[in-house]
Enzyme design. Structure first.
Site, PDB file in Angstrom:
ATOM      1  CE1 TYR A   1      -3.989  -1.893  -0.325  1.00  0.00           C
ATOM      2  CE2 TYR A   1      -3.064  -3.324   1.426  1.00  0.00           C
ATOM      3  CZ  TYR A   1      -4.028  -3.134   0.575  1.00  0.00           C
ATOM      4  OH  TYR A   1      -4.852  -4.106   0.273  1.00  0.00           O
TER       5      TYR A   1
ATOM      6  CG  PHE B   1     -11.577  -1.847   9.675  1.00  0.00           C
ATOM      7  CD1 PHE B   1     -11.360  -1.571   8.216  1.00  0.00           C
ATOM      8  CD2 PHE B   1     -11.024  -0.965  10.391  1.00  0.00           C
ATOM      9  CE1 PHE B   1     -10.582  -0.427   7.906  1.00  0.00           C
ATOM     10  CE2 PHE B   1     -10.163  -0.110  10.170  1.00  0.00           C
ATOM     11  CZ  PHE B   1      -9.710   0.092   8.950  1.00  0.00           C
TER      12      PHE B   1
END
Ligand SMILES: CC(C)(COP(=O)(O)OP(=O)(O)OC[C@H]1O[C@@H](n2cnc3c(N)ncnc32)[C@H](O)[C@@H]1OP(=O)(O)O)[C@@H](O)C(=O)NCCC(=O)NCCS
Length: 402
Positions: free
Chosen positions: A123, A402
């Site tokens: 990322y 999450f």
């Protein structure tokens, strides 16, 4: 290669997105029977990449908030469900998805995006930096004796785990003051509920505080229940520990340490500066098993993000930021304890947006990134000034997966 990227909406597309994500991640545990995965998607936020009409990659996010240093809550995209089918990797699929997702977040006015990464090499190229870490700890309960001065805390009661979700969400909302904490979306709570309902073993919830004034809770479950009666190493795992006040923290720690029968308490996710060892007469009763990257943070709107957080004087620093994916962020910002504003003047320091993401919540030090060649210093003393301005008392920590 170019892929058609579009927003997914119908039930079939969302089911396909879920299956694509799970296939990409390879080893996720199966979903509980009867799970309605479409409840986990928020309208308009699920992206699909198509190769000749076939879904080959997906990326998703929840609308949320992120607490920043000083306590403000930034509009936040909690990025999740990123995956590309193994048959289609290294062809630019995730790049196309990330570009579109960032553009959508910017258009919605979201100031930051964060995610949890399955691998640390993915990322940064999209402007994400590691902004907080999480420590896995184990407590040898019989060895863990609170120091005499540790506050007693208030009353703790057991609650019905199946019926207390609303209360837990309320308590959590009152406890999000620490930088790095996020607003937990309704679908996040729903997933916890479904997961717990499908879990084979027992689960417990202990709530701190008087009725109507609850300010903390701990959710936990035992492992190895087949051997529980005869085991010499009885383990509980803490699934969620939330304390809005120091009293709740002390009360819930005392509650856990008072659990007869239990030998080991596993805390899979704690703040690296959690004071737990300092509460004990023998701080080796707490073992840090590992520290991992937690929050990967992307500043979507750099001027808004820099203006939202608090700084500590003295001094001022002119910070040049570069952002190839969202070029509107590129520019120089003058930062002091009065806030942040664009400037046309010369820069004291230059960073790329991923490095600034890593520094934004105060989770790492400017000099560390300078040693790594990620901060260019144009004026003597500027690094130290930035260090002071961005410093926070507590390390950032989210505590929400999450
Ligand atoms: C990462 C992943 C999506 C693959 O994406 P992809 O479509 O192959 O990536 P791209 O083709 O767009 O690659 C972009 C660049 O990243 C690199 N890259 C992507 N994934 C990488 C990986 N796992 N390891 C090393 N490099 C990687 C590519 O080599 C490429 O580099 P380049 O631009 O220098 O050529 C896939 O491995 C996956 O599904 N991983 C899990 C995702 C995840 O973390 N989900 C949870 C977070 S919510």
């Amino acid at each position: 290669m170019s892929f058609d990227v579009r927003v997914l909406s119908g039930e079939d597309d969302l089911l396909a997105a879920s299956a694509t994500f799970r296939t990409a991640l390879i080893g996720l545990p199966p979903l509980p029977p009867g799970t309605d995965v479409t409840e986990f998607f928020e309208p308009g936020r699920t992206l699909g990449a198509f190769d000749g009409g076939r879904l080959v990659g997906t990326a998703d996010s929840y609308a949320s908030t992120l607490t920043v240093p000083g306590g403000a809550r930034a509009p936040h995209a909690a990025v999740t469900h990123v995956g590309v089918l193994p048959t289609h990797t290294r062809r630019g699929v995730v790049t196309a998805l990330m570009r579109r997702q960032l553009a959508d977040a910017a258009a919605r006015g979201e100031v930051v995006a964060t995610l949890r990464a399955s691998e640390a090499v993915i990322y940064e190229r999209f402007g994400y930096g590691i902004a907080s870490s999480s420590a896995r700890r184990e407590v040898s309960r019989r060895q863990a004796v609170p120091r005499p001065g540790v506050p007693r805390g208030g009353p703790v009661r057991l609650a019905d785990p199946a019926a207390s979700w609303k209360l837990l969400a309320q308590i959590y909302e009152s406890a999000t003051g620490r930088a790095g904490m996020i607003g937990r979306p309704a679908s996040w709570w729903r997933q916890q509920e479904q997961r717990q309902a499908a879990a084979p073993g027992p689960a417990y919830v202990a709530v701190h505080g008087r009725d109507g004034r609850e300010d903390g809770y701990v959710r936990y479950h035992p492992t190895g229940t087949e051997e529980w009666f005869t085991s010499r190493d009885r383990v509980i795992v803490v699934d969620d520990f939330v304390a809005a006040t120091p009293e709740a923290y002390a009360g819930l720690v005392r509650y856990l340490l008072g659990l007869d029968l239990v030998d080991r308490i596993v805390l899979p996710s704690t703040a690296p500066d959690d004071p737990l060892p300092l509460l004990l007469t023998d701080d080796r009763a707490v073992r840090t098993v590992c520290v991992r990257d937690e929050t990967w943070l992307r500043l979507v709107d750099v001027p808004a993000a820099l203006s939202l957080r608090a700084y500590r004087g003295p001094g001022r620093v002119a910070l040049a930021v570069t952002d190839d994916l969202l070029p509107g962020n590129t520019g120089t910002y003058l930062i002091s304890e009065d806030g942040a504003a664009r400037t046309e003047g010369p820069a004291d320091l230059t960073v790329d947006v991923a490095t600034l993401g890593a520094l934004y919540l105060g989770g790492s030090r400017w000099w560390q990134h300078a040693r790594a060649g990620r901060v260019a210093v144009h004026r003597d003393g500027a690094l130290e000034t930035a260090e002071a301005l961005f410093h926070t008392d507590a390390l950032p920590f989210s505590g929400t997966g999450f």
